[in-house]
Design a protein around this motif. Structure first.
Motif, mmCIF file in Angstrom:
data_model
loop_
_atom_site.group_PDB
_atom_site.id
_atom_site.type_symbol
_atom_site.label_atom_id
_atom_site.label_comp_id
_atom_site.label_asym_id
_atom_site.label_seq_id
_atom_site.Cartn_x
_atom_site.Cartn_y
_atom_site.Cartn_z
ATOM 1 N N ALA A 49 0.826 -1.207 0.000
ATOM 2 C CA ALA A 49 0.000 0.000 0.000
ATOM 3 C C ALA A 49 0.862 1.260 0.000
ATOM 4 N N VAL A 50 1.872 1.325 0.863
ATOM 5 C CA VAL A 50 2.734 2.509 0.928
ATOM 6 C C VAL A 50 3.521 2.667 -0.363
ATOM 7 N N ASN A 51 3.982 1.558 -0.939
ATOM 8 C CA ASN A 51 4.760 1.633 -2.172
ATOM 9 C C ASN A 51 3.933 2.211 -3.314
ATOM 10 N N SER A 52 2.685 1.735 -3.469
ATOM 11 C CA SER A 52 1.837 2.271 -4.544
ATOM 12 C C SER A 52 1.412 3.707 -4.256
ATOM 13 N N ALA A 53 1.211 4.072 -2.977
ATOM 14 C CA ALA A 53 0.824 5.440 -2.640
ATOM 15 C C ALA A 53 1.950 6.423 -2.925
ATOM 16 N N LEU A 54 3.184 6.011 -2.765
ATOM 17 C CA LEU A 54 4.322 6.922 -2.974
ATOM 18 C C LEU A 54 4.750 7.014 -4.418
ATOM 19 N N TYR A 55 4.657 5.909 -5.186
ATOM 20 C CA TYR A 55 5.276 5.882 -6.508
ATOM 21 C C TYR A 55 4.292 5.825 -7.661
ATOM 22 N N ALA A 56 3.008 5.595 -7.400
ATOM 23 C CA ALA A 56 2.033 5.684 -8.484
ATOM 24 C C ALA A 56 1.850 7.150 -8.879
ATOM 25 N N PRO A 57 1.630 7.444 -10.147
ATOM 26 C CA PRO A 57 1.461 8.839 -10.572
ATOM 27 C C PRO A 57 0.235 9.461 -9.900
ATOM 28 N N PRO A 58 0.255 10.759 -9.660
ATOM 29 C CA PRO A 58 -0.919 11.447 -9.091
ATOM 30 C C PRO A 58 -2.153 11.233 -9.966
ATOM 31 N N GLN A 59 -3.294 11.139 -9.298
ATOM 32 C CA GLN A 59 -4.607 10.991 -9.963
ATOM 33 C C GLN A 59 -4.695 9.690 -10.778
ATOM 34 N N SER A 60 -3.923 8.680 -10.383
ATOM 35 C CA SER A 60 -4.001 7.361 -11.040
ATOM 36 C C SER A 60 -4.831 6.426 -10.164
ATOM 37 N N GLN A 61 -4.902 5.174 -10.595
ATOM 38 C CA GLN A 61 -5.721 4.205 -9.867
ATOM 39 C C GLN A 61 -4.903 2.940 -9.555
ATOM 40 N N VAL A 62 -5.099 2.426 -8.327
ATOM 41 C CA VAL A 62 -4.473 1.176 -7.896
ATOM 42 C C VAL A 62 -5.546 0.097 -7.876
ATOM 43 N N ARG A 63 -5.258 -1.047 -8.502
ATOM 44 C CA ARG A 63 -6.226 -2.148 -8.559
ATOM 45 C C ARG A 63 -5.668 -3.360 -7.810
ATOM 46 N N ILE A 64 -6.531 -3.977 -7.026
ATOM 47 C CA ILE A 64 -6.134 -5.127 -6.215
ATOM 48 C C ILE A 64 -7.059 -6.285 -6.548
ATOM 49 N N ARG A 65 -6.469 -7.449 -6.895
ATOM 50 C CA ARG A 65 -7.248 -8.634 -7.221
ATOM 51 C C ARG A 65 -6.633 -9.840 -6.488
ATOM 52 N N PHE A 66 -7.453 -10.906 -6.383
ATOM 53 C CA PHE A 66 -6.960 -12.156 -5.794
ATOM 54 C C PHE A 66 -7.387 -13.310 -6.677
ATOM 55 N N ASP A 67 -6.384 -14.083 -7.163
ATOM 56 C CA ASP A 67 -6.629 -15.269 -7.978
ATOM 57 C C ASP A 67 -6.753 -16.467 -7.032
ATOM 58 N N ALA A 68 -8.005 -16.853 -6.728
ATOM 59 C CA ALA A 68 -8.227 -17.936 -5.765
ATOM 60 C C ALA A 68 -7.720 -19.271 -6.279
ATOM 61 N N THR A 69 -7.732 -19.464 -7.593
ATOM 62 C CA THR A 69 -7.254 -20.738 -8.146
ATOM 63 C C THR A 69 -5.761 -20.919 -7.910
ATOM 64 N N ALA A 70 -4.992 -19.859 -8.152
ATOM 65 C CA ALA A 70 -3.543 -19.943 -7.975
ATOM 66 C C ALA A 70 -3.085 -19.538 -6.583
ATOM 67 N N GLY A 71 -3.997 -18.966 -5.768
ATOM 68 C CA GLY A 71 -3.607 -18.502 -4.447
ATOM 69 C C GLY A 71 -2.653 -17.320 -4.512
ATOM 70 N N THR A 72 -2.891 -16.392 -5.458
ATOM 71 C CA THR A 72 -1.967 -15.286 -5.716
ATOM 72 C C THR A 72 -2.685 -13.952 -5.589
ATOM 73 N N LEU A 73 -2.077 -13.033 -4.849
ATOM 74 C CA LEU A 73 -2.573 -11.668 -4.720
ATOM 75 C C LEU A 73 -1.916 -10.813 -5.796
ATOM 76 N N LEU A 74 -2.713 -10.051 -6.562
ATOM 77 C CA LEU A 74 -2.222 -9.211 -7.653
ATOM 78 C C LEU A 74 -2.452 -7.747 -7.287
ATOM 79 N N TRP A 75 -1.368 -6.962 -7.231
ATOM 80 C CA TRP A 75 -1.429 -5.542 -6.846
ATOM 81 C C TRP A 75 -0.884 -4.738 -8.029
ATOM 82 N N THR A 76 -1.742 -3.933 -8.673
ATOM 83 C CA THR A 76 -1.380 -3.256 -9.921
ATOM 84 C C THR A 76 -1.526 -1.750 -9.764
ATOM 85 N N ASN A 77 -0.527 -1.013 -10.267
ATOM 86 C CA ASN A 77 -0.611 0.451 -10.316
ATOM 87 C C ASN A 77 0.228 0.951 -11.489
#
Length: 470
Positions: A371-399
Motif C-alpha cells: 500500500a505505501v509503495n503504490s501510494a508513494l510511486y504511483a502517478p498522481p490521480q491514477s488508480q491502484v487495482r487489487i485482485r486475488f486469484d483464488a485458483t492460484a492462491g496469488t494476490l495481484l497488486w497493480t498500479n
C-alpha cells in the motif's frame, strides 16, 4: 584385505593338511596290505614270510616304521625290530577314529605316530604241486582240520615329519600373507600420497582465504575425478560468500546513507530552533518537521527489524485463517493520507468473504508495504487495482508506473534500490518490496513483478484460499 587373506589362508591350510594326511594314510594302508600278503596259516599256525633286509624301514636303527601281528585276543605273534619289544597297542585296545582302522598314537620311542589296523584271516598255505595228491584220505576220527585263525595287523609310522612339513607350509603361508599385507599397505600409502597431493595443495589454497580474499581464484588442478565436483562446489560456495559479503557491505553503506540524511536534517532543524527560541511559529514548524523525520526513521527501523525477523522469528510462520479483504482495507486505511495527498484512487476487487491461510503478522507487513509503495510511486490521480486469484492462491497488486523500464524489474526487490526519478522521494527507504519478497518466501510463497504497458503488477503467491492446501 587382511581378513580375506586370513580366511583364504585358513582354507588353504586345511586343504593342504587334509591332502597331506590323506596321502600319508594311503601310503600307510598300502604298506599294511603288502605285509598282510606275506601272512599265511598252516596247520593252525600263522607264518610270516618277511625278510628284514628287504624292508630296512622296520629295523631298530632306522625306527621309521613299525608293525605288529597279534591274535584277536591280543597275543603278539610278530613284532618289528624297530618296536624294541614293545607292543604298539595295549592288549584289548582297539583303534577308533573317523576313518575306520586309523588313529594317532605314541610310538615305543615316544614320538607321535599314526597307525592302521587290519583284521583278517591269513590265507591258507596251498600244497605243492610236485608232491601230488595224498595217497589216502585223512581219517576224520583221528584228525580234524584246525579252524581258520583271525589276526590283527598293526602298521604304524612316525608323523612328526608330516607335522613338520605342515608347520613349514603354514609358516611360509603366514610369511607370504604378512609380506603381502605389508606390501599392499605400502603401495596404498604411496598411491594415496601421490594421488592426494593435489588435494593437499587445494587445501593449502583454502587456508589462505579469508573474508577479504573470497574472490581469489583457486587452482584445483590434478584433483582425482571423484573430488573434482567437490572442488567445484567449494569454488561456487566461495563465490556466493563473496557476493553475500559484497551485498552486506553495500547494505551497510546504504543504511548509513539512509540514516545520515534524516539525522543531518534533524540537526539542522534543532540548530534553527535554538537560534530563535522565542518564536512560537518557528518552534512549531521545527517540531512538525522533526516529527516527520522521526516517522521516516521509525518506518526504516521497523522494516529493518521485519527483515531480520523474517529469517529467525517463528511467530511469523504460524499460519491462520485471515480475512484478506479486511486485512487489505486495514493496510489501505493506514496509507490513506498518502493516497489522498496525491489523489490516487484504490479499487479493492477482493471478495469480502475471501479467507486465506497465511501468517497474519507477515501478511500484514506485506499488505502495508504494498500500500505505501503504490501510494508513494504511483502517478498522481491514477488508480491502484487489487485482485486475488483464488485458483492460484496469488494476490495481484497493480498500479501505473510510467517511469519504470523492463530492465528495472530485476532491481525492484533489492534493498535500498530507487530509480533516480520515479523513486527519489525521501519518504521511503527502498525496503518495501524487498520486505514483501522476504515475507512471501517466509511462508513458502514468492513475490514477482511484471511490467505491461506502463503498469506494474506485483504478484504475491502462496496464499492458500479457504484453508485449502497444495
Amino acid at each position: 584385505m587382511g581378513a580375506l587373506l586370513l580366511v583364504a589362508g585358513l582354507l588353504v591350510d586345511q586343504e593342504i593338511e587334509r591332502r597331506t594326511l590323506s596321502d600319508f594314510d594311503a601310503a600307510l594302508e598300502e604298506r599294511a596290505r603288502a605285509l598282510a600278503g606275506m601272512l599265511e596259516q598252516e596247520e593252525g599256525q600263522v607264518l610270516l614270510e618277511f625278510e628284514p633286509r628287504e624292508y630296512p624301514e622296520f629295523l631298530r636303527q632306522n625306527a621309521a616304521d613299525y608293525f605288529e601281528v597279534r591274535t584277536s585276543d591280543g597275543r603278539t605273534l610278530y613284532l618289528s625290530d624297530s618296536a624294541a619289544g614293545q607292543s604298539l597297542l595295549p592288549a584289548g585296545a582297539r583303534i577308533t577314529a573317523k576313518h575306520p582302522g586309523i588313529r594317532n598314537l605314541h610310538l615305543p620311542d615316544g614320538r607321535r605316530g599314526r597307525a592302521i589296523l587290519l583284521r583278517f584271516q591269513p590265507r591258507a598255505e596251498q600244497p605243492d604241486e610236485d608232491e601230488g595228491p595224498p595217497t589216502s584220505p585223512p581219517d576224520p576220527t583221528t584228525s580234524m582240520p584246525p579252524a581258520p585263525l583271525t589276526v590283527e595287523l598293526i602298521v604304524a609310522r612316525e608323523r612328526e615329519s608330516l607335522d613338520s612339513f605342515v608347520a613349514r607350509v603354514r609358516s611360509a603361508a603366514t610369511f607370504i600373507v604378512v609380506m603381502l599385507l605389508a606390501a599392499t599397505a605400502a603401495i596404498i600409502a604411496w598411491t594415496l600420497r601421490r594421488e592426494l597431493a593435489p588435494v593437499r595443495s587445494f587445501a593449502a589454497q583454502l587456508t589462505q582465504i579469508d573474508a577479504e580474499s573470497l574472490d581469489t581464484p583457486l587452482e584445483p588442478t590434478g584433483l582425482p575425478a571423484e573430488l573434482a565436483p567437490i572442488a567445484a562446489r567449494v569454488e561456487e560456495l566461495l563465490r556466493r560468500l563473496h557476493a553475500s559479503f559484497e551485498r552486506e557491505r553495500a547494505f551497510s553503506t546504504q543504511l548509513a546513507h539512509e540514516l545520515r540524511t534524516p539525522l543531518a536534517e534533524l540537526r539542522a532543524i534543532v540548530d534553527v530552533a535554538l537560534r530563535w527560541p522565542d518564536d512560537p511559529r518557528e518552534l512549531a514548524l521545527a517540531l512538525q518537521e522533526a516529527g516527520s523525520i522521526q516517522s521516516q526513521m521509525q518506518g526504516l527501523i521497523v522494516n529493518l527489524l521485519a527483515l531480520a525477523r523474517s529469517g529467525a522469528d517463528a511467530e511469523l510462520s504460524r499460519p491462520q485463517f485471515v480475512d484478506l479483504y479486511t486485512a487489505i482495507e486495514r493496510a489501505l486505511g493506514a496509507a490513506q493520507r498518502r493516497f489522498d495527498a496525491r489523489a490516487i484512487s484504490v479499487e479493492n476487487g477482493v471478495a469480502r468473504d475471501q479467507a486465506v491461510l497465511a501468517p497474519p503478522e507477515a501478511l500484514e507487513l506485506v499488505l502495508s508495504n504494498l500500500a505505501v509503495n503504490s501510494a508513494l510511486y504511483a502517478p498522481p490521480q491514477s488508480q491502484v487495482r487489487i485482485r486475488f486469484d483464488a485458483t492460484a492462491g496469488t494476490l495481484l497488486w497493480t498500479n501505473p508506473a510510467p517511469d519504470l523500464e523492463a530492465s528495472d524489474l530485476e532491481h525492484l526487490f533489492a534493498r535500498f534500490w530507487r530509480k533516480s526519478k520515479a523513486r527519489s522521494t525521501g519518504d521511503h527507504a527502498g525496503l518495501g518490496l524487498c520486505l514483501v519478497r522476504s515475507m512471501a518466501r517466509h511462508w513458502g510463497g514468492e513475490a514477482s513483478a511484471t511490467l505491461d504497458r506502463g503498469e506494474l503488477r506485483v504478484a504475491v503467491s502462496g496464499l492458500k484460499p479457504d484453508g485449502r492446501s497444495d
